[in-house]
Design an enzyme around this catalytic site. Structure first.
Site, PDB file in Angstrom:
ATOM      1  N   SER A 162    -132.970  43.861 -69.066  1.00 53.64           N
ATOM      2  CA  SER A 162    -131.661  44.357 -69.499  1.00 53.64           C
ATOM      3  C   SER A 162    -131.128  45.298 -68.432  1.00 53.64           C
ATOM      4  CB  SER A 162    -131.796  45.115 -70.828  1.00 53.64           C
ATOM      5  OG  SER A 162    -132.602  46.269 -70.647  1.00 53.64           O
ATOM      6  N   LYS A 163    -129.921  45.809 -68.636  1.00 53.08           N
ATOM      7  CA  LYS A 163    -129.320  46.694 -67.632  1.00 53.08           C
ATOM      8  C   LYS A 163    -130.180  47.922 -67.371  1.00 53.08           C
ATOM      9  CE  LYS A 163    -124.471  45.382 -67.822  1.00 53.08           C
ATOM     10  NZ  LYS A 163    -123.095  45.814 -68.053  1.00 53.08           N
ATOM     11  N   ARG A 164    -130.839  48.420 -68.423  1.00 55.64           N
ATOM     12  CA  ARG A 164    -131.650  49.621 -68.213  1.00 55.64           C
ATOM     13  C   ARG A 164    -132.862  49.318 -67.334  1.00 55.64           C
ATOM     14  NH1 ARG A 164    -136.111  49.876 -71.819  1.00 55.64           N
ATOM     15  NH2 ARG A 164    -136.073  48.186 -73.345  1.00 55.64           N
TER      16      ARG A 164
END
Length: 473
Positions: A242-244
């Site tokens: 994911s983006k994180r």
């Protein structure tokens, strides 16, 4: 003589070129270059509502930055809609497809009944063998492929091995919608065939698509390309990326200060390996690359490892190259003061880079480390650095300024000798003197050697910075 290898990278222009797509492009590129073949680029823009010109440009820019050059002109999938429709008509003529006149209400009822029976929602084939004369008035039909109803569809995959799909689990899926536009499943097969694609390398989320696409290949009597379905990239915790975790666009990594050669090296290790080699050149990767060395297990994205590899490439790079990247990065991320400072102090920055680069893992860190060269007074002092500037230390800085002002020669050896002599006279270790000097001259606790810093900024500026900090008591 065997036909040349042809791979393809086929992104959808509905957003940036994400890191998983970049890795897929890299593997296609490396395999085609290893075999002396071609990598073609196809933009799958059939989703007209979500496809944008900006996304197309972001994909092209991302590939160019990574150094993944494709062969021939990019193909826009939507422009080939007529060809897709022609093949659907040919499948009809061959008896491998048929018109279906089901209404949306009928299809919904089918799904509900399947769910009620605990079965997956699938089309029940009610128009498969029905006479077209029974077609209702005024209904625009879709075209469905005739999927096999018995037996197995086998995908011989370079990564996954032999994958078997039961024909009974496939339904007669749509290949041409009622408005005459192709479905993704159909367009991909027609394009891959017409482009002469011999090897399809893509994420394993497409593995179930492979079985359906083979049905179309077989219906047309076309040769099925060889396939390699690679596991998706996961985050460090094993969850879907994911983006994180780092699922950013390629341009974001450029803006964060990563070098393209480091990204190629790191992405290659996310799902492919050559023994225990962690660092290797792009030329070595191309030489060593094979589909059989692609990993079956999901790779885990690790920013720490990426930074480490990037630091290696920064250390290996020439000052001229790094200076150019620093300039373009500062401009792209809107650091106008840094860009102006780099331009105005080019020679000094180039001279300092051999000292700066061992201390940086990203180009942004390089820019930060080089700020002391063009920093203006009053100098900005980092919070942690400022804690070192006690009243007693500021007195020491005043003494040092007087001593250094008296030097006839402004050089690393002369300033080094003068500061060492002062430290010995005061009974202090060199670090107790050098570190406050570093803070006063750079505003930071990390910099090139402090005596090199003095030479880089010059005697007048060095003494002015020392005086400024000495006076703040």
């Amino acid at each position: 003589m065997a036909n040349p290898i042809v791979t393809r990278f086929a992104p959808s222009p509905t957003g940036y070129l994400h890191i998983g797509g970049a890795r897929t492009a890299l593997f296609n590129w490396a395999f085609s270059r290893h075999t002396g073949g071609k990598m073609l680029l196809r933009i799958e823009d059939t989703d007209r509502e979500r496809s944008t010109d900006a996304a197309v440009q972001a994909i092209l820019d991302g590939l160019k930055w990574l150094g993944l050059n494709w062969d021939d002109e990019p193909i826009m999938q939507f422009s080939r809609a007529q060809r897709h429709a022609e093949v659907a008509q040919e499948l009809l003529a061959r008896g491998q497809a048929y018109y279906c006149y089901c209404s949306p209400e009928e299809l919904n009822q089918m799904r509900e009944e399947a769910r009620a029976a605990g079965k997956p929602p699938r089309y029940d084939g009610r128009w498969r063998d029905r006479d077209p004369s029974a077609a209702p008035e005024g209904v625009a039909p879709v075209i469905r492929i005739k999927a096999p109803q018995t037996g197995e569809i086998i995908v011989q995959d370079h990564v996954q091995g032999k994958v078997v799909f039961k024909a009974e689990n496939l339904d007669d899926f749509i290949i041409l919608r009622s408005d005459g536009t192709p479905t993704y499943m159909h367009a991909v097969v027609v394009d891959d065939h017409d482009m002469g694609v011999t090897h399809i390398i893509r994420g394993d989320d497409h593995l179930t698509n492979a079985a359906r696409q083979i049905v179309i290949y077989n219906g047309m009597g076309w040769t099925v390309p060889e396939m390699a379905h690679i596991p998706l990239i996961h985050g460090p915790d094993g969850a879907k990326l994911s983006k994180r975790h780092g699922a950013l666009g390629v341009e974001a990594y450029r803006q964060l200060g990563y070098l393209p050669e480091a990204m190629r090296n790191y992405l290659a290790r996310l799902g492919w390996s050559h023994g225990d080699d962690e660092i290797f050149s792009t030329e070595q990767m191309v030489k060593w690359f094979s589909l059989e060395d692609l990993n079956k297990g999901a790779a885990r994205f690790d920013f720490v490892k990426l930074e480490s590899i990037n630091g290696h490439y920064i250390r290996e790079a020439t000052p001229d190259y790094l200076y150019g990247v620093m300039l373009s990065t500062a401009k792209e991320v809107g650091r106008d003061v840094d860009h102006a400072g780099l331009v105005a102090n080019k020679d000094t920055v180039l001279a300092a880079l051999p000292e700066l680069k061992p201390r940086a893992k990203t180009v942004l860190e390089l820019i930060d480390l080089g700020q002391f060269i063009y920093a203006t007074r009053p100098l900005t002092i980092e919070a942690a650095a400022g804690e070192l500037l006690t009243p007693e230390v500021r007195e020491m800085l005043a003494d040092l300024a007087d001593i250094l002002r008296g030097l006839n020669e402004w050089s690393v050896p002369s300033s080094d000798a003068a500061v060492r002599a002062y430290a010995e006279a005061k009974g202090l270790k060199l670090g107790k003197v050098a570190q406050p000097l570093r803070v006063a001259l750079t505003g930071r606790t990390v910099s090139p050697g402090i005596f090199e810093v003095m030479v880089f900024i010059g005697k007048e500026e060095a003494l002015a910075r020392l005086a400024e900090q000495a006076q703040r008591r």
